[in-house]
Design a protein around this motif. Structure first.
Motif, PDB file in Angstrom:
ATOM      1  N   GLY A   8       0.778  -1.228   0.000  1.00 47.65           N
ATOM      2  CA  GLY A   8       0.000   0.000   0.000  1.00 47.65           C
ATOM      3  C   GLY A   8       0.811   1.280   0.000  1.00 47.65           C
ATOM      4  O   GLY A   8       0.252   2.374  -0.088  1.00 47.65           O
ATOM      5  N   GLY A   9       2.114   1.151   0.140  1.00 53.29           N
ATOM      6  CA  GLY A   9       2.950   2.347   0.143  1.00 53.29           C
ATOM      7  C   GLY A   9       3.041   2.973  -1.238  1.00 53.29           C
ATOM      8  O   GLY A   9       2.528   2.438  -2.222  1.00 53.29           O
ATOM      9  N   GLY A  10       3.704   4.122  -1.300  1.00 50.96           N
ATOM     10  CA  GLY A  10       3.876   4.797  -2.573  1.00 50.96           C
ATOM     11  C   GLY A  10       4.349   6.215  -2.383  1.00 50.96           C
ATOM     12  O   GLY A  10       4.708   6.619  -1.271  1.00 50.96           O
ATOM     13  N   SER A  21      -1.643  -1.988   4.183  1.00 46.96           N
ATOM     14  CA  SER A  21      -2.209  -3.255   4.632  1.00 46.96           C
ATOM     15  C   SER A  21      -1.104  -4.202   5.053  1.00 46.96           C
ATOM     16  O   SER A  21      -0.019  -4.218   4.462  1.00 46.96           O
ATOM     17  CB  SER A  21      -3.037  -3.895   3.519  1.00 46.96           C
ATOM     18  N   CYS A  22      -1.406  -5.019   6.030  1.00 42.83           N
ATOM     19  CA  CYS A  22      -0.467  -5.994   6.574  1.00 42.83           C
ATOM     20  C   CYS A  22      -1.213  -7.313   6.687  1.00 42.83           C
ATOM     21  O   CYS A  22      -2.184  -7.410   7.445  1.00 42.83           O
ATOM     22  CB  CYS A  22       0.007  -5.494   7.933  1.00 42.83           C
ATOM     23  N   VAL A  23      -0.775  -8.294   5.930  1.00 45.29           N
ATOM     24  CA  VAL A  23      -1.413  -9.613   5.931  1.00 45.29           C
ATOM     25  C   VAL A  23      -0.488 -10.612   6.607  1.00 45.29           C
ATOM     26  O   VAL A  23       0.722 -10.619   6.361  1.00 45.29           O
ATOM     27  CB  VAL A  23      -1.725 -10.074   4.498  1.00 45.29           C
ATOM     28  N   GLY A  24      -1.057 -11.455   7.451  1.00 45.11           N
ATOM     29  CA  GLY A  24      -0.268 -12.504   8.091  1.00 45.11           C
ATOM     30  C   GLY A  24      -0.090 -13.676   7.147  1.00 45.11           C
ATOM     31  O   GLY A  24      -1.059 -14.163   6.579  1.00 45.11           O
ATOM     32  N   TYR A  95       6.654  -1.068   8.596  1.00 42.72           N
ATOM     33  CA  TYR A  95       6.641  -2.514   8.845  1.00 42.72           C
ATOM     34  C   TYR A  95       5.551  -2.859   9.855  1.00 42.72           C
ATOM     35  O   TYR A  95       5.190  -2.030  10.701  1.00 42.72           O
ATOM     36  CB  TYR A  95       7.952  -2.961   9.484  1.00 42.72           C
ATOM     37  N   CYS A  96       5.101  -4.109   9.801  1.00 40.71           N
ATOM     38  CA  CYS A  96       4.248  -4.647  10.855  1.00 40.71           C
ATOM     39  C   CYS A  96       5.094  -5.444  11.837  1.00 40.71           C
ATOM     40  O   CYS A  96       6.072  -6.103  11.436  1.00 40.71           O
ATOM     41  CB  CYS A  96       3.185  -5.580  10.275  1.00 40.71           C
ATOM     42  N   GLY A 117       8.352  -4.799   4.564  1.00 41.82           N
ATOM     43  CA  GLY A 117       7.979  -3.402   4.694  1.00 41.82           C
ATOM     44  C   GLY A 117       7.443  -2.818   3.398  1.00 41.82           C
ATOM     45  O   GLY A 117       7.530  -3.430   2.324  1.00 41.82           O
ATOM     46  N   THR A 118       6.875  -1.628   3.517  1.00 46.02           N
ATOM     47  CA  THR A 118       6.380  -0.905   2.349  1.00 46.02           C
ATOM     48  C   THR A 118       6.827   0.548   2.456  1.00 46.02           C
ATOM     49  O   THR A 118       6.721   1.161   3.525  1.00 46.02           O
ATOM     50  CB  THR A 118       4.848  -1.034   2.222  1.00 46.02           C
ATOM     51  N   GLN A 119       7.357   1.072   1.358  1.00 48.49           N
ATOM     52  CA  GLN A 119       7.939   2.412   1.362  1.00 48.49           C
ATOM     53  C   GLN A 119       6.860   3.474   1.201  1.00 48.49           C
ATOM     54  O   GLN A 119       6.040   3.408   0.277  1.00 48.49           O
ATOM     55  CB  GLN A 119       8.954   2.551   0.221  1.00 48.49           C
TER      56      GLN A 119
END
Length: 124
Positions: A8-10, A21-24, A95-96, A117-119
């Motif tokens: 979801g980053g950008g 969003s963070c999915v297990g 990060y989650c 992680g997502t930037q």
């Protein structure tokens, strides 16, 4: 393998919004307190927000209070972070992390795994 998958980053302009969003993967998030942390180059890890798995307790760092909202959907094995009113200083990799507890002071008793992680980059 137990890990998180963040997305979801950008790149967004100041004042803009994103939804992370963070999915297990390999485990059920519903049994863990989950938090979002961020780290920018040359800076310390900062705990941004967390949400309890038991009583709905949430925590927000002062730097994001009123702008970020955390939520969880156990049916989708997902924890989300809505970012709004973004500022340049929000630029970081997000990060989650999982823990035993989310308290009014943040995550307690961390588990030792995280995702890639997502930037998030906030720039005009």
């Amino acid at each position: 393998q137990v890990q998180f998958v963040e997305s979801g980053g950008g790149l967004v302009q100041p004042g803009g919004s994103l939804r992370l969003s963070c999915v297990g993967s390999g485990f059920a998030l519903e049994y863990y307190a989950i938090g979002w942390v961020r780290q920018a180059p040359g800076k310390e890890r900062e705990e941004v927000s967390c949400i309890s798995d038991t009583d709905g307790t949430t925590y927000y760092a002062d730097s994001v209070k009123g702008r970020f909202t955390i939520s969880r959907d156990n049916t989708k094995n997902t924890v989300s972070l809505q970012l709004s009113g973004l500022k340049a200083e929000d630029t970081a990799v997000y990060y989650c992390e999982a823990a035993y507890f989310c308290t009014k002071d943040g995550l307690k008793d961390l588990y030792d795994f995280r995702g890639q992680g997502t930037q998030v980059t906030v720039s005009s």
